[in-house]
Enzyme design. Structure first.
Site, short mmCIF file in Angstrom:
data_model
loop_
_atom_site.label_atom_id
_atom_site.label_comp_id
_atom_site.label_asym_id
_atom_site.label_seq_id
_atom_site.Cartn_x
_atom_site.Cartn_y
_atom_site.Cartn_z
N CYS A 71 0.84 -1.20 0.00
CA CYS A 71 0.00 0.00 0.00
C CYS A 71 0.87 1.25 0.00
O CYS A 71 1.56 1.55 0.98
CB CYS A 71 -0.91 -0.07 1.23
N CYS A 104 0.28 3.85 2.67
CA CYS A 104 0.76 3.36 3.98
C CYS A 104 2.25 3.65 4.14
O CYS A 104 2.71 4.07 5.21
CB CYS A 104 0.53 1.86 4.12
#
Ligand code: ZN
Length: 144
Positions: A69, A72
């Protein structure tokens, strides 16, 4: 005289009892003698998550993330910096949703990153989407 606060050691998971007024000084774990707060989020698996929510009196702020991600990865340094500002009022932790799918399912994490605050064994608030350091600190402070 205030009631002692239970703080779970971020290194060995021992439960420490310390007077509330000593919390700001940090202090060291009675078992492993390492600092109870070192300004870094801790990585939690399911067993550690349960211990840190059930046995600690501190709010637990959890970043649910995954290695694939992008947002993230971008938020990781901001979350780490937020730990330095929010400790010792809260404990910051990270849950890798690829490795800990049981936790992600238990809390119905549908998008990442998601930051959730747990206190008294219950989820109190959550916020999906990446935030910068100031955003994280402001949001968590508003929820404590
Ligand atoms: Zn310890």
């Amino acid at each position: 005289m205030s009631n002692p606060i239970h703080v779970v050691c971020p290194h060995c998971d021992a439960v420490n009892r310390l007077p509330a007024e000593r919390l700001v000084e940090g202090g060291h774990c009675g078992q492993c003698h390492r600092p109870l707060f070192d300004g870094r989020p801790i990585a939690l698996n399911q067993a550690r998550f349960d211990r840190h929510t059930a046995r600690s009196d501190l709010p637990l702020v959890v970043d649910f993330w995954a290695s694939w991600c992008g947002p993230c990865q971008m938020m990781a340094p901001a979350f780490e910096a937020a730990a330095g500002q929010l400790e010792p009022r809260a404990r910051l932790a990270k849950v890798n949703t690829e490795e800990e799918q049981g936790l992600a399912m238990r809390f119905g994490i549908r998008s990442i990153p998601t930051i959730a605050i747990f206190a008294g064994g219950q989820e109190r608030a959550r916020q999906a989407g990446a935030m910068d350091t100031n955003g994280i600190v402001r949001w968590v402070t508003s929820q404590l």
